[in-house]
Design a protein around this motif. Structure first.
Motif, mmCIF file in Angstrom:
data_model
loop_
_atom_site.group_PDB
_atom_site.id
_atom_site.type_symbol
_atom_site.label_atom_id
_atom_site.label_comp_id
_atom_site.label_asym_id
_atom_site.label_seq_id
_atom_site.Cartn_x
_atom_site.Cartn_y
_atom_site.Cartn_z
ATOM 1 N N ILE A 50 6.783 2.800 -3.330
ATOM 2 C CA ILE A 50 5.715 1.776 -2.961
ATOM 3 C C ILE A 50 4.446 2.500 -3.487
ATOM 4 O O ILE A 50 4.280 3.486 -2.805
ATOM 5 C CB ILE A 50 5.762 1.301 -1.467
ATOM 6 C CG1 ILE A 50 6.886 0.673 -1.194
ATOM 7 C CG2 ILE A 50 4.612 0.557 -1.111
ATOM 8 C CD1 ILE A 50 7.658 0.498 0.315
ATOM 9 N N ALA B 285 0.697 3.395 -3.071
ATOM 10 C CA ALA B 285 -0.404 3.068 -2.443
ATOM 11 C C ALA B 285 -1.229 4.586 -2.397
ATOM 12 O O ALA B 285 -0.820 5.503 -2.573
ATOM 13 C CB ALA B 285 -0.207 2.684 -0.918
ATOM 14 N N LYS C 168 -9.064 -2.291 -5.101
ATOM 15 C CA LYS C 168 -8.214 -1.304 -4.673
ATOM 16 C C LYS C 168 -7.941 -1.207 -3.211
ATOM 17 O O LYS C 168 -6.949 -1.005 -2.678
ATOM 18 C CB LYS C 168 -8.910 0.151 -4.926
ATOM 19 C CG LYS C 168 -7.757 1.218 -4.990
ATOM 20 C CD LYS C 168 -8.480 2.705 -5.350
ATOM 21 C CE LYS C 168 -7.241 3.552 -5.683
ATOM 22 N NZ LYS C 168 -7.934 4.897 -5.983
ATOM 23 N N ARG D 227 -7.941 -3.692 -1.434
ATOM 24 C CA ARG D 227 -6.884 -5.129 -1.224
ATOM 25 C C ARG D 227 -5.250 -4.773 -1.626
ATOM 26 O O ARG D 227 -4.539 -4.985 -1.108
ATOM 27 C CB ARG D 227 -7.291 -6.356 -2.136
ATOM 28 C CG ARG D 227 -8.392 -7.176 -1.349
ATOM 29 C CD ARG D 227 -8.583 -8.300 -2.112
ATOM 30 N NE ARG D 227 -8.698 -8.453 -3.520
ATOM 31 C CZ ARG D 227 -10.119 -8.271 -4.271
ATOM 32 N NH1 ARG D 227 -10.933 -8.276 -3.238
ATOM 33 N NH2 ARG D 227 -10.131 -8.148 -5.422
ATOM 34 N N ALA D 228 -5.311 -3.847 -2.809
ATOM 35 C CA ALA D 228 -4.051 -3.385 -3.129
ATOM 36 C C ALA D 228 -3.433 -2.414 -2.123
ATOM 37 O O ALA D 228 -2.166 -2.266 -1.852
ATOM 38 C CB ALA D 228 -4.217 -2.522 -4.381
ATOM 39 N N VAL E 266 -3.917 -2.575 0.892
ATOM 40 C CA VAL E 266 -3.534 -3.515 2.350
ATOM 41 C C VAL E 266 -2.169 -4.042 1.836
ATOM 42 O O VAL E 266 -1.180 -3.933 2.738
ATOM 43 C CB VAL E 266 -4.449 -4.499 2.880
ATOM 44 C CG1 VAL E 266 -3.990 -5.403 3.502
ATOM 45 C CG2 VAL E 266 -5.898 -3.659 3.100
ATOM 46 N N ALA E 267 -1.894 -4.401 0.880
ATOM 47 C CA ALA E 267 -0.801 -4.985 0.189
ATOM 48 C C ALA E 267 0.459 -3.948 0.099
ATOM 49 O O ALA E 267 1.337 -4.340 0.738
ATOM 50 C CB ALA E 267 -1.033 -5.634 -1.244
ATOM 51 N N ALA E 268 0.058 -2.834 -0.192
ATOM 52 C CA ALA E 268 1.027 -1.770 -0.126
ATOM 53 C C ALA E 268 1.436 -1.261 1.217
ATOM 54 O O ALA E 268 2.558 -1.296 1.465
ATOM 55 C CB ALA E 268 0.577 -0.442 -0.948
ATOM 56 N N ARG F 76 1.380 -3.185 3.910
ATOM 57 C CA ARG F 76 2.190 -4.193 4.499
ATOM 58 C C ARG F 76 3.688 -4.208 3.940
ATOM 59 O O ARG F 76 4.575 -4.443 4.492
ATOM 60 C CB ARG F 76 1.802 -5.730 3.926
ATOM 61 C CG ARG F 76 0.270 -6.179 4.876
ATOM 62 C CD ARG F 76 -0.281 -7.249 4.347
ATOM 63 N NE ARG F 76 -1.566 -7.696 5.098
ATOM 64 C CZ ARG F 76 -2.458 -8.776 4.523
ATOM 65 N NH1 ARG F 76 -2.107 -9.392 3.659
ATOM 66 N NH2 ARG F 76 -3.298 -8.737 5.557
ATOM 67 N N GLU F 77 3.630 -3.926 2.728
ATOM 68 C CA GLU F 77 5.082 -3.598 2.134
ATOM 69 C C GLU F 77 5.968 -2.636 2.659
ATOM 70 O O GLU F 77 6.899 -2.689 3.099
ATOM 71 C CB GLU F 77 5.122 -3.633 0.738
ATOM 72 C CG GLU F 77 6.263 -3.442 -0.248
ATOM 73 C CD GLU F 77 6.204 -3.308 -1.602
ATOM 74 O OE1 GLU F 77 7.298 -2.773 -2.424
ATOM 75 O OE2 GLU F 77 4.989 -3.231 -2.035
#
Length: 233
Positions: A99, A101, A111, A113-114, A116-118, A120-121
């Motif tokens: 993953i 991040a 970056k 936002r990316a 945060v997405a990582a 969450r994953e």
């Protein structure tokens, strides 16, 4: 040099080289694992687990694979940098998907936002019962200074955290920021497991900061203990 390393063909080559080296160290070194009696029940009973080791021990880290993969699938939290790319490929070749991040600079909204997405994953992976492997001083350091990201994931998921101190002898230390340990094959290896540790769900920023300092000290102590073990053998 950085542009050269970022080329896809170079990344793929470095990924295979690192994967082969890590596999060689895992299988040729005479490893001794300590405190597994406390670790195995956690891997069996808990829904998800977070494992922490220092960034400089990545080249010798594959020894934890047979322990973690006995009962669960494992992913690594890896920087999206050029260095992180071939490490991610190396781990994938050895059965550990990543993953991606990292940390964002102030004002870098894309970056952020990316990231945060990582995260969450990563949290979804742990909540689903997987193991998340994190080097909490990476990707930029300082060496053996723990960032709070992994503890935030532990707080939000309720997952237990394991600390793993690793060392091999003979080995050389690189001049990189993390003084990476590059071990010789057929040597002696030590893995010191500590935990499980937990972050309370109601932990505030001050509590997280205190736990981060405490766990960093514990992880460094386990790493020094592993070094002492292989030096004494």
């Amino acid at each position: 040099m950085k542009k050269f390393i970022r080329r896809p063909a170079v990344q793929a080559f470095l990924g295979w080289v690192l994967a082969g080296y890590m596999s060689l160290i895992r299988h040729s070194v005479r490893w001794r694992h300590e405190n597994l009696a406390a670790v195995k029940p956690v891997l069996t009973a808990e829904p998800g687990v977070i494992a922490l080791l220092w960034h400089g021990r990545i080249p010798v880290a594959l020894t934890i694979a047979p322990i973690l993969k006995q009962t669960k699938l494992a992913h690594c939290l890896v920087s999206p940098s050029a260095d992180g790319e071939f490490f991610a490929q190396a781990m994938a070749h050895n059965g550990f998907p990543s993953i991606r991040a990292s940390s964002a600079k102030k004002g870098d909204s894309a970056k952020a936002r990316a990231i945060v997405a990582a995260f969450r994953e990563a949290m979804a992976w742990v909540k689903g019962g997987g193991v998340l492997i994190v080097t909490p001083d990476g990707p930029r350091g300082p060496n053996e200074v723990m960032a709070p990201g992994a503890l935030q994931i532990a707080r939000r998921t309720g997952a237990p955290v394991l600390l793993v101190g690793l060392a091999v002898s003979p080995a050389k230390r690189l001049g990189s920021w993390d003084t990476a340990m590059v071990a010789a094959p057929f040597g002696r290896g030590s893995a010191i497991w500590e935990g499980p540790y937990y972050v309370p769900a109601d932990a505030d920023d001050a509590a997280i900061e205190a736990l981060t300092a405490d766990w960093a000290a514990r992880l460094s102590a386990a790493t020094r203990q592993a070094e002492a073990r292989v030096s004494a053998d």
